[in-house]
Enzyme design. Structure first.
Site, PDB file in Angstrom:
ATOM      1  N   LEU A   1       0.858  -0.985  -0.162  1.00 52.56           N
ATOM      2  CA  LEU A   1       0.020  -0.040  -0.016  1.00 52.56           C
ATOM      3  C   LEU A   1       0.985   1.337   0.105  1.00 52.56           C
ATOM      4  O   LEU A   1       1.639   1.571   0.763  1.00 52.56           O
ATOM      5  CB  LEU A   1      -0.871  -0.067   1.254  1.00 52.56           C
ATOM      6  CG  LEU A   1      -2.011   1.197   1.260  1.00 52.56           C
ATOM      7  CD1 LEU A   1      -3.105   0.987   0.099  1.00 52.56           C
ATOM      8  CD2 LEU A   1      -2.732   0.970   2.559  1.00 52.56           C
TER       9      LEU A   1
ATOM     10  N   SER B   1       3.563  -6.543   2.293  1.00 48.70           N
ATOM     11  CA  SER B   1       2.399  -5.972   2.914  1.00 48.70           C
ATOM     12  C   SER B   1       0.805  -6.222   1.984  1.00 48.70           C
ATOM     13  O   SER B   1       0.749  -7.530   1.995  1.00 48.70           O
ATOM     14  CB  SER B   1       2.515  -4.620   3.009  1.00 48.70           C
ATOM     15  OG  SER B   1       1.464  -3.724   3.919  1.00 48.70           O
ATOM     16  N   GLN B   2       0.159  -5.248   1.695  1.00 47.72           N
ATOM     17  CA  GLN B   2      -0.803  -5.501   0.886  1.00 47.72           C
ATOM     18  C   GLN B   2      -0.654  -6.310  -0.369  1.00 47.72           C
ATOM     19  O   GLN B   2      -1.345  -7.263  -0.884  1.00 47.72           O
ATOM     20  CB  GLN B   2      -1.497  -4.388   0.305  1.00 47.72           C
ATOM     21  CG  GLN B   2      -2.699  -4.333  -0.487  1.00 47.72           C
ATOM     22  CD  GLN B   2      -3.481  -3.024  -0.979  1.00 47.72           C
ATOM     23  OE1 GLN B   2      -4.137  -2.453   0.089  1.00 47.72           O
ATOM     24  NE2 GLN B   2      -3.135  -2.539  -2.176  1.00 47.72           N
TER      25      GLN B   2
ATOM     26  N   ASP C   1       5.839  -4.424  14.288  1.00 46.80           N
ATOM     27  CA  ASP C   1       5.613  -4.157  12.889  1.00 46.80           C
ATOM     28  C   ASP C   1       4.643  -2.711  13.225  1.00 46.80           C
ATOM     29  O   ASP C   1       5.057  -1.549  12.361  1.00 46.80           O
ATOM     30  CB  ASP C   1       4.594  -5.166  12.220  1.00 46.80           C
ATOM     31  CG  ASP C   1       4.044  -4.546  10.704  1.00 46.80           C
ATOM     32  OD1 ASP C   1       4.985  -4.995   9.838  1.00 46.80           O
ATOM     33  OD2 ASP C   1       3.131  -3.994  10.691  1.00 46.80           O
TER      34      ASP C   1
ATOM     35  N   HIS D   1       7.148  -1.428  10.152  1.00 45.52           N
ATOM     36  CA  HIS D   1       6.352  -2.158   9.070  1.00 45.52           C
ATOM     37  C   HIS D   1       7.054  -1.419   7.717  1.00 45.52           C
ATOM     38  O   HIS D   1       7.274  -2.482   6.742  1.00 45.52           O
ATOM     39  CB  HIS D   1       4.763  -1.576   8.974  1.00 45.52           C
ATOM     40  CG  HIS D   1       4.123  -2.247   7.881  1.00 45.52           C
ATOM     41  ND1 HIS D   1       3.881  -3.519   7.906  1.00 45.52           N
ATOM     42  CD2 HIS D   1       3.814  -1.642   6.595  1.00 45.52           C
ATOM     43  CE1 HIS D   1       3.374  -3.839   6.680  1.00 45.52           C
ATOM     44  NE2 HIS D   1       2.918  -2.536   5.999  1.00 45.52           N
TER      45      HIS D   1
END
Length: 293
Positions: A37, A103-104, A219, A274
């Site tokens: 993202l 991630s995404q 994270d 993250h």
């Protein structure tokens, strides 16, 4: 005769050395990287450098699609776009490819692996990805300034909400019925809701050789962080790990089968925020490098 042998060996040494270098590079499978993202391909220069250092000659492609704000587009739209971009790379890789999905992007990759019947992914590396969903007051919830986690369902579980990627995997444990009935992405992937393609998607997903799951307690974005290992909250917001999840127990899309094969590897790494996962050299050396052969 002795002199002849020495002269021959002197000519062969550089030739053999060059051949070994060529064979080494040619033995590495291509690596495909899918961003998360608000990212773009430019954010993965460091990871690219690590791969070139440890696996020289590797063909690495960071897919340049749905960058920055475009990453908010619906997940199925992104899955289709990334599939179209990845497919030609796979077709030119007779021995298969590796996927690193951040991630995404880890959920995008799961979508691709589910719908592609002819993919040749060897190792799927899921790097701090909300594989079992997202439910938390993190900085990304600022996308929705009038909401906090307890009432974001009011937007996400609507027709409009489902046009935003984050809402496609927003998983409110207190409104499971709405999640199952309205969310049009993650419940289908997990086969938590009716999916007429479930058997075929499971077969496709199980074409992978290894599933590498990387995440950690510091994270700060993926919530709960155990979602990166297919864990998630129950209705009391107690984290249930992967092996206690219904999707695992019923083997709805292949997790239990992969585990029985010995093909799931999890890494829990402390001290990594993250946005730092793909830049962290220790994470790369200890959790990623060995799988890129």
């Amino acid at each position: 005769m002795m002199l002849y042998r020495k002269r021959l060996s002197c000519h062969l040494v550089p030739l053999c050395f060059c051949s070994l270098l060529w064979l080494s590079a040619s033995c590495y499978k291509p690596v495909i990287i899918v961003h998360g993202l608000f990212d773009s391909s430019a954010d993965f220069v460091q990871l690219l450098g690590y791969i070139n250092q440890t696996h020289p000659g590797t063909n690495v492609t960071v897919i340049d699609l749905f960058d920055r704000s475009e990453s908010l587009k619906p997940m199925w739209m992104q899955v289709q776009g990334f599939q179209d971009a990845i497919s030609p790379i796979m077709q030119n890789a007779a021995n298969g490819v590796h996927l690193i999905c951040y991630s995404q992007g880890g959920l995008v990759c799961r979508g691709v692996l589910s719908i592609m019947s002819n993919h040749n992914v060897d190792t799927f590396i899921s790097l701090s990805s909300p594989q079992m969903g997202q439910y938390g007051d993190t900085e990304y919830i600022k996308l929705f300034p009038h909401y906090v986690k307890k009432n974001l369902f009011r937007f996400c579980y609507t027709q409009l909400g489902q046009t935003v990627s984050v809402c496609n995997y927003w998983k409110d444990p207190h409104h499971r019925d709405l999640y199952l009935n309205i969310s049009n992405f993650l419940p289908l992937l997990n086969v938590e809701s009716t999916n007429p393609n479930a058997s075929e998607w499971k077969k496709n997903f199980l074409r992978i050789k290894k599933l590498i799951l990387i995440g950690g307690p510091d994270d700060g974005v993926i919530t709960p962080w155990q979602s990166s290992h297919f864990g998630f909250y129950d209705e009391n917001e107690t984290v249930i790990d992967m092996t206690g999840q219904e999707a695992y127990l019923k083997d709805t899309f292949g997790l239990k089968t992969l585990a029985a094969r010995g093909d799931i590897v999890t890494y829990s790494v402390n001290g990594v925020e993250h946005t730092k996962w793909h830049d962290n050299e220790t994470v790369f050396k200890n959790c990623i490098a060995k799988w890129l052969t």
